[in-house]
Scaffold this motif. Structure first.
Motif, short mmCIF file in Angstrom:
data_model
loop_
_atom_site.label_atom_id
_atom_site.label_comp_id
_atom_site.label_asym_id
_atom_site.label_seq_id
_atom_site.Cartn_x
_atom_site.Cartn_y
_atom_site.Cartn_z
N LYS A 406 44.78 39.35 42.20
CA LYS A 406 46.01 39.79 41.55
C LYS A 406 46.22 41.28 41.63
N GLY A 407 45.35 41.96 42.36
CA GLY A 407 45.54 43.39 42.55
C GLY A 407 44.25 44.05 42.98
N VAL A 408 44.42 45.21 43.61
CA VAL A 408 43.25 46.02 43.95
C VAL A 408 43.53 47.37 43.28
N ASP A 409 42.82 47.62 42.18
CA ASP A 409 43.09 48.89 41.48
C ASP A 409 41.80 49.69 41.34
N GLU A 410 41.93 50.99 41.34
CA GLU A 410 40.76 51.88 41.25
C GLU A 410 39.60 51.36 42.10
N ASN A 457 42.04 44.34 27.47
CA ASN A 457 42.89 43.31 26.88
C ASN A 457 44.37 43.60 27.13
N GLU A 458 44.74 44.88 27.09
CA GLU A 458 46.15 45.26 27.31
C GLU A 458 46.59 44.84 28.71
N GLU A 459 45.69 45.09 29.65
CA GLU A 459 46.02 44.75 31.04
C GLU A 459 46.20 43.23 31.18
N SER A 460 45.30 42.47 30.53
CA SER A 460 45.39 41.01 30.60
C SER A 460 46.67 40.52 29.94
N GLU A 461 47.00 41.14 28.78
CA GLU A 461 48.25 40.78 28.08
C GLU A 461 49.43 40.96 29.01
N LYS A 462 49.43 42.13 29.64
CA LYS A 462 50.57 42.48 30.50
C LYS A 462 50.71 41.46 31.64
N TYR A 463 49.56 41.16 32.26
CA TYR A 463 49.63 40.21 33.36
C TYR A 463 50.01 38.82 32.86
N PHE A 464 49.40 38.40 31.74
CA PHE A 464 49.67 37.06 31.20
C PHE A 464 51.16 36.85 31.01
N HIS A 465 51.84 37.86 30.45
CA HIS A 465 53.26 37.68 30.15
C HIS A 465 54.15 37.82 31.38
N SER A 466 53.57 38.22 32.49
CA SER A 466 54.36 38.27 33.73
C SER A 466 54.36 36.91 34.41
N HIS A 512 40.62 34.03 24.97
CA HIS A 512 39.64 33.77 26.03
C HIS A 512 40.26 33.77 27.43
N TRP A 513 41.45 34.26 27.58
CA TRP A 513 42.07 34.30 28.90
C TRP A 513 42.27 35.75 29.32
N GLY A 514 41.84 36.09 30.53
CA GLY A 514 42.02 37.47 30.96
C GLY A 514 41.47 37.73 32.34
N GLY A 515 41.42 39.01 32.67
CA GLY A 515 41.06 39.38 34.03
C GLY A 515 39.63 39.87 34.19
N TYR A 516 39.17 39.82 35.41
CA TYR A 516 37.90 40.44 35.80
C TYR A 516 38.18 41.43 36.92
#
Ligand code: NPW
Ligand code: FMN
Ligand code: PLP
Ligand code: K
Length: 557
Positions: A406-410, A457-466, A512-516
């Motif tokens: 879902k992305g390549v960041d840093e 968590n903020e990043e996961s929230e943002k992606y989840f709602h997209s 319990h849902w989010g990114g790695y």
């Protein structure tokens, strides 16, 4: 949800799929696409009807003639009694609803007349669709890269016309067609088809021009000599041509690479109903039946039986009680009959790619990844961001599954999932993983290995709602990797949540849902080459003067 068509493609003599069907199915993409079709969305009472789900309605189910023109209505107004009488003559009318229809010679001719009479088709239209079906069937199995040279041998009737049309489409698909058309029909339709081919500079060869050994000059021999109006014994010059096709198959045993034979509608020379009576007829590798297979097709035992001619209108299907498999998607053809025998051990590709040199790669592997990724997207690859993720828990036993990048960041590779899934548990025990991309049509593979941590968590929230609304609810419903008693449980919960969130702007992301995020310690770019002498350029980080720099090495393939 998908419905397996396996039950459907059987003949009246109940030729069911062989037990090894599933094994073969996995290794045969054209069949795979042909055998699956989306089924309608589940209804609340769906499970009660599950037996019927596998039974296709006749193509024309629900047909009443309403809304059709008077000509069609009168065509369809055949009495039930007449229909039953017709059905009695039809091999297709089996009480077994899972059979595919076979037509007698007379029925095939009758359907032809009715299509071009009350149903308003012109012969040009049907021939165009028939020829296109043949060309697409060929392209599904015999790729132009390996089977370029096609000799279309065209007879004097409409079967020959189908061959001319197919050759034109094959030209546009990247094949190199040649035509042998010894008995031309002086009607505008046929002279037009010849002119079209001549304008493409497709060579026309006389029988005398044909090379003595057909097997060395062509990759595909397209048999468009006779169709369903064939009768008696083949007359000159076709008798000799058919003998050569038979002889060519016999010399096969001498280990020479021989071309494949593709027959349109009927293997030429075969009796339209009885098949290869003498046993001395041609043995095509592929048969493309048009409209519906003719009775002789029951004797076709070659690897590829396709059905083409996706133009059968409901009135015809109804009147003739035709039972035909559905065509997948927008395809002009569908694979029918038993799955071809596949020798898995003999399956291999020879990779042919430009060479991949150290000088041309970017010093930064992330930039190099972006370059290849963009090329994969530009090449039209479906889900170029799909990657195999491998993890192992504290027991050290690895497991792999696909996830979406879902992305390549840093400099890190990011994906999203359920933290309580099997992979989530394994990563909590052992925060190391590997990622693998395979971009098949580019002969490329990328391996990435490194340490893993959760994204914020903020990043996961943002992606989840997209994500689409449905996927957000799906993520709440799915206790990923846990056992569920049945599909209906998921649907039930989904419906309840859909209702619950119908007027809600923001669906809450489950904890319990989010990114790695995987921070690479190794990235390898692999490009397939001939004789298995592939290119492998591997990047590993090194500390130089307190700076992290990437060292590139070439590895043996
Ligand atoms: N919906 C459909 O149905 C569609 C059907 N389509 C296609 O039409 C095909 C049927 O076409 P068709 O009727 O023109 O007959 P086909 O067999 O090509 O040739 C007959 C010619 O061969 C000749 N001939 C016969 N026996 C012979 C012998 N022993 N030795 C030598 N010659 C012999 C015969 O001459 P005759 O005996 O009449 O003098 C006549 O000239 C069908 O299979 C499909 O491919 C599609 O285009 C569209 C949709
Ligand atoms: C192409 C493809 C992409 C997938 N993408 C994801 C994904 O991004 N996240 C995810 O949790 N599962 C994804 N899945 C499902 C996983 O492969 C897997 O079934 C699921 O995550 C459970 O794995 P686990 O039990 O090993 O944790 C995908 C499956 C496929 C075939
Ligand atoms: C279970 C699961 N979760 C997440 C995803 C990723 O989907 P999305 O692109 O909507 O984030 C997939 C994709 O297949 C999936 O199957
Ligand atoms: K033929």
């Amino acid at each position: 949800m998908w419905t397996i068509l396996r039950d459907r493609i059987t003949t009246r003599t109940t030729t069911t799929m062989p037990c090894s069907f599933l094994a073969q199915f996995h290794s045969f993409p054209p069949l795979r696409s042909a055998l699956f079709e989306p089924s309608p969305p589940p209804s609340p009472h769906h499970h009660r009807h599950h037996r019927h789900r596998h039974l296709p309605p006749p193509l024309s189910s629900g047909f009443s003639g309403g809304g059709w023109s008077p000509a069609i209505r009168s065509f369809c107004s055949t009495s039930g009694c007449e229909r039953r009488a017709m059905a009695g003559r039809l091999e297709s009318c089996s009480s077994d609803p899972s059979s595919v229809s076979y037509l007698t010679q007379r029925e095939a001719a009758e359907i032809d007349e009715e299509l071009m009479g009350p149903l308003g088709f012109s012969v040009d239209q049907l021939m165009e669709l028939a020829g296109l079906s043949v060309a697409t069937s060929i392209a599904e199995v015999y790729k132009a890269s390996a089977y370029k040279r096609v000799l279309a041998i065209c007879g004097p009737g409409n079967n020959g016309g189908d061959g001319l049309v197919a050759a034109r489409h094959l030209f546009h698909f990247g094949y190199k067609p040649y035509i042998c058309y010894p008995k031309r029909t002086p009607k505008p339709l046929y002279t037009g088809l010849v002119t079209q081919l001549e304008s493409l500079r497709v060579p026309f060869l006389s029988v005398e021009d044909l090379p003595p050994d057909l097997s060395t000059e062509y990759d595909i021999l397209l048999d468009a000599v006779f169709g369903f109006s064939f009768h008696g014994a083949a007359r000159p010059p076709f008798d000799d041509i058919l003998r050569r096709l038979v002889g060519m198959r016999k010399s096969d045993q001498t280990n020479k690479k021989s071309p494949v034979i593709v027959s349109i509608d009927i293997p030429s020379g075969w009796h339209v109903e009885e098949g290869d009576i003498s046993g001395e007829g041609i043995k095509p590798d592929m048969l493309v039946s048009l409209t519906a297979p003719k009775l002789c097709a029951k004797q076709f035992h070659g690897p590829h039986h396709f059905l083409g001619g996706r133009f059968v209108p409901p009135p015809i299907a109804e009147k003739y009680n035709l039972r035909l498999p559905p065509y997948p998607g927008a395809s002009m053809c569908v694979h029918i009959g038993k799955a071809p025998q596949v020798d898995i051990s003999a399956m291999r590709e020879n990779y042919i790619s430009p060479e991949f040199h150290e000088e041309e790669v970017d010093a930064d592997p992330i930039k190099q990844f972006h370059k290849w990724f963009e090329e994969a997207v530009a090449a039209g690859l479906r889900e170029a961001n799909a990657m195999a993720l491998s993890t192992a828990g504290k027991d050290g036993k690895p497991s792999s599954r696909m996830v979406l990048l879902k992305g390549v960041d840093e400099d890190c590779f990011v994906w999203y999932t359920n933290y309580e899934s099997q992979k989530g548990r394994q990563l909590s025990e052992n925060p190391w993983a590997s990622l693998l991309f395979y971009w098949e049509s580019l002969n490329r593979q990328v391996r990435v290995e490194g340490s893993v941590e959760k994204v914020s968590n903020e990043e996961s929230e943002k992606y989840f709602h997209s994500r689409p609304h449905g996927s957000q609810i799906g993520a709440i419903v799915s206790k990923q990797s846990s056992i569920v008693p049945g599909r209906q449980v998921l649907h039930q919960q989904y419906r309840e949540l859909e209702e619950k969130f119908s007027n809600v702007n923001l669906i809450p992301k489950p904890e319990h849902w989010g990114g790695y995020r995987l921070k690479p310690e190794l990235i390898e770019f692999w490009q397939g080459q001939q004789s298995r002498l592939h290119d492998r350029l591997q990047y590993r980080p090194q500390e130089i003067d307190g700076r992290r720099v990437w060292k590139i090495v070439r590895l043996a393939p």
